[in-house]
Enzyme design. Structure first.
Site, PDB file in Angstrom:
ATOM      1  N   ASP A   1      -7.065  -6.866   3.289  1.00  0.00           N
ATOM      2  CA  ASP A   1      -6.421  -4.962   3.675  1.00  0.00           C
ATOM      3  C   ASP A   1      -7.119  -5.003   4.581  1.00  0.00           C
ATOM      4  O   ASP A   1      -8.057  -4.301   5.167  1.00  0.00           O
ATOM      5  CB  ASP A   1      -6.642  -4.201   2.403  1.00  0.00           C
ATOM      6  CG  ASP A   1      -6.252  -2.688   2.368  1.00  0.00           C
ATOM      7  OD1 ASP A   1      -5.592  -2.527   2.883  1.00  0.00           O
ATOM      8  OD2 ASP A   1      -7.035  -2.070   1.519  1.00  0.00           O
TER       9      ASP A   1
ATOM     10  N   HIS B   1      -0.661  -1.029  -4.690  1.00  0.00           N
ATOM     11  CA  HIS B   1      -2.201  -0.761  -3.597  1.00  0.00           C
ATOM     12  C   HIS B   1      -2.095   0.850  -3.759  1.00  0.00           C
ATOM     13  O   HIS B   1      -1.372   0.954  -3.293  1.00  0.00           O
ATOM     14  CB  HIS B   1      -2.369  -1.694  -2.660  1.00  0.00           C
ATOM     15  CG  HIS B   1      -4.182  -1.664  -2.694  1.00  0.00           C
ATOM     16  ND1 HIS B   1      -4.482  -2.362  -2.879  1.00  0.00           N
ATOM     17  CD2 HIS B   1      -4.310  -0.420  -1.548  1.00  0.00           C
ATOM     18  CE1 HIS B   1      -6.130  -2.117  -2.504  1.00  0.00           C
ATOM     19  NE2 HIS B   1      -5.635  -1.297  -1.369  1.00  0.00           N
TER      20      HIS B   1
ATOM     21  N   MET C   1     -11.970   4.215  -2.462  1.00  0.00           N
ATOM     22  CA  MET C   1     -12.969   4.420  -0.482  1.00  0.00           C
ATOM     23  C   MET C   1     -13.693   5.595  -1.269  1.00  0.00           C
ATOM     24  O   MET C   1     -13.588   7.108  -0.563  1.00  0.00           O
ATOM     25  CB  MET C   1     -11.812   4.531  -0.156  1.00  0.00           C
ATOM     26  CG  MET C   1     -11.593   3.209   0.616  1.00  0.00           C
ATOM     27  SD  MET C   1     -10.004   3.162   1.635  1.00  0.00           S
ATOM     28  CE  MET C   1      -8.763   2.891   0.678  1.00  0.00           C
TER      29      MET C   1
ATOM     30  N   MET D   1     -12.512  -5.573   3.542  1.00  0.00           N
ATOM     31  CA  MET D   1     -11.384  -4.934   4.516  1.00  0.00           C
ATOM     32  C   MET D   1     -11.414  -6.067   5.751  1.00  0.00           C
ATOM     33  O   MET D   1     -12.244  -6.357   6.357  1.00  0.00           O
ATOM     34  CB  MET D   1     -12.329  -3.961   4.446  1.00  0.00           C
ATOM     35  CG  MET D   1     -12.630  -2.631   3.049  1.00  0.00           C
ATOM     36  SD  MET D   1     -11.028  -1.944   2.688  1.00  0.00           S
ATOM     37  CE  MET D   1     -10.001  -2.159   3.949  1.00  0.00           C
TER      38      MET D   1
ATOM     39  N   MET E   1      -9.127   8.121  -1.312  1.00  0.00           N
ATOM     40  CA  MET E   1     -10.159   7.995  -0.265  1.00  0.00           C
ATOM     41  C   MET E   1     -10.690   9.945  -0.599  1.00  0.00           C
ATOM     42  O   MET E   1      -9.712  10.958  -0.829  1.00  0.00           O
ATOM     43  CB  MET E   1      -9.429   8.547   0.847  1.00  0.00           C
ATOM     44  CG  MET E   1      -9.197   7.267   1.548  1.00  0.00           C
ATOM     45  SD  MET E   1      -7.721   7.044   3.131  1.00  0.00           S
ATOM     46  CE  MET E   1      -7.131   5.822   2.905  1.00  0.00           C
TER      47      MET E   1
ATOM     48  N   ASP F   1      -4.568   4.110  -2.185  1.00  0.00           N
ATOM     49  CA  ASP F   1      -5.289   4.203  -1.579  1.00  0.00           C
ATOM     50  C   ASP F   1      -6.408   5.538  -1.875  1.00  0.00           C
ATOM     51  O   ASP F   1      -5.596   6.716  -1.986  1.00  0.00           O
ATOM     52  CB  ASP F   1      -5.678   3.735  -0.798  1.00  0.00           C
ATOM     53  CG  ASP F   1      -4.985   3.443   0.384  1.00  0.00           C
ATOM     54  OD1 ASP F   1      -6.214   1.480   0.412  1.00  0.00           O
ATOM     55  OD2 ASP F   1      -3.880   2.160   0.641  1.00  0.00           O
TER      56      ASP F   1
ATOM     57  N   HIS G   1      -7.995   1.190  -5.314  1.00  0.00           N
ATOM     58  CA  HIS G   1      -9.109   1.614  -4.750  1.00  0.00           C
ATOM     59  C   HIS G   1     -10.196   3.042  -4.010  1.00  0.00           C
ATOM     60  O   HIS G   1      -9.032   2.980  -3.401  1.00  0.00           O
ATOM     61  CB  HIS G   1      -7.765   0.602  -3.075  1.00  0.00           C
ATOM     62  CG  HIS G   1      -9.663   0.109  -1.841  1.00  0.00           C
ATOM     63  ND1 HIS G   1      -9.405  -0.592  -0.863  1.00  0.00           N
ATOM     64  CD2 HIS G   1     -10.859   0.289  -1.610  1.00  0.00           C
ATOM     65  CE1 HIS G   1     -10.206  -0.234  -0.048  1.00  0.00           C
ATOM     66  NE2 HIS G   1     -11.540   0.013  -0.598  1.00  0.00           N
TER      67      HIS G   1
ATOM     68  N   SER H   1       1.110  -1.206  -0.142  1.00  0.00           N
ATOM     69  CA  SER H   1       0.047  -0.005   0.268  1.00  0.00           C
ATOM     70  C   SER H   1       0.840   1.810  -0.103  1.00  0.00           C
ATOM     71  O   SER H   1       1.837   1.481   1.650  1.00  0.00           O
ATOM     72  CB  SER H   1      -1.222  -0.171   1.192  1.00  0.00           C
ATOM     73  OG  SER H   1      -0.974   1.024   1.294  1.00  0.00           O
TER      74      SER H   1
END
Length: 228
Positions: free
Chosen positions: A176, A35, A70, A142, A39, A37, A68, A10
């Site tokens: 994750d 990965h 979110m 998750m 957000m 993230d 990913h 990540s």
């Protein structure tokens, strides 16, 4: 089985001022995907990166960019992430199912030529994604509440992984949150083969090669047991 270990550092735990350096270093250490993230400060309280950062990183790495999302409105970001160079997009069932657009989002991602996955938060039943499994490249369960790195692994999420593995033995199952040398055994025994790890791989004064190798060895050891 055709599945294999896939280790995904990540980059949220990297030094953002040296993002490309850290990304390529992880690949050199044996990582398989990167990965990312994403957000939005709305679906989760934190705010991280967007498509412009993916676009900048894409110029400096050939690694698989596993994005990913979110975010509250993933359908609005698909084209931007495709143009930026994303290889796969994971979105959350919680934000699409309530609006009845899950199938449309899957189709939009696949039509854009990217791999597609659905993620479930800890309180979301895994059964909510069963109707869509056949359309997915992988599933993300998750093992922490999404939004921040460095949280503790929630071992009570392992029944979700185990059920998914039993029902879909050849599915890539990603986990994750809180994955490290102390928790990889439980995740692998349950059936996870795609491992996202941040803090465990970016610890100071530690060679991530050793941790990545450990993760892969543990998963490979458990793969024969998943079909029993």
């Amino acid at each position: 089985m055709s599945i294999k270990p896939i280790i995904c550092p990540s980059l949220l735990s990297s030094d953002f001022s040296f993002l490309a350096r850290d990304a390529n270093y992880m690949l050199d250490c044996g990582a398989d995907w990167l990965h990312m993230d994403v957000m939005d400060g709305h679906f989760v309280p934190n705010l991280t990166i967007g498509a412009p950062v993916i676009k900048s990183l894409r110029k400096h790495t050939k690694g698989h960019l596993d994005c990913h999302l979110m975010v509250t409105n993933p359908e609005l970001m698909i084209e931007d992430f495709k143009s930026a160079g994303a290889d796969s997009i994971t979105f959350h069932i919680e934000v699409t199912e309530e609006r009845g657009i899950t199938n449309q989002v899957i189709k939009k991602i696949k039509d854009a030529g990217m791999q597609v996955a659905i993620s479930v938060k800890p309180k979301t039943p895994i059964e909510s994604i069963f109707p869509y499994i056949d359309q997915l490249d992988f599933v993300l369960i998750m093992t922490v509440e999404p939004g921040f790195g460095g949280q503790s692994f929630m071992k009570d999420m392992m029944p979700k992984v185990k059920l998914l593995r039993q029902k879909y033995p050849n599915l890539n199952i990603q986990v994750d949150g809180g994955l490290d040398p102390n928790t990889i055994d439980e995740a692998a025994q349950a059936g996870a083969n795609v491992i996202v790890a941040g803090s465990a791989l970016f610890k100071p004064n530690q060679d991530p090669k050793d941790t990545i190798k450990l993760f892969k060895d543990v998963i490979n050891k458990n793969i024969p047991n998943w079909s029993q």
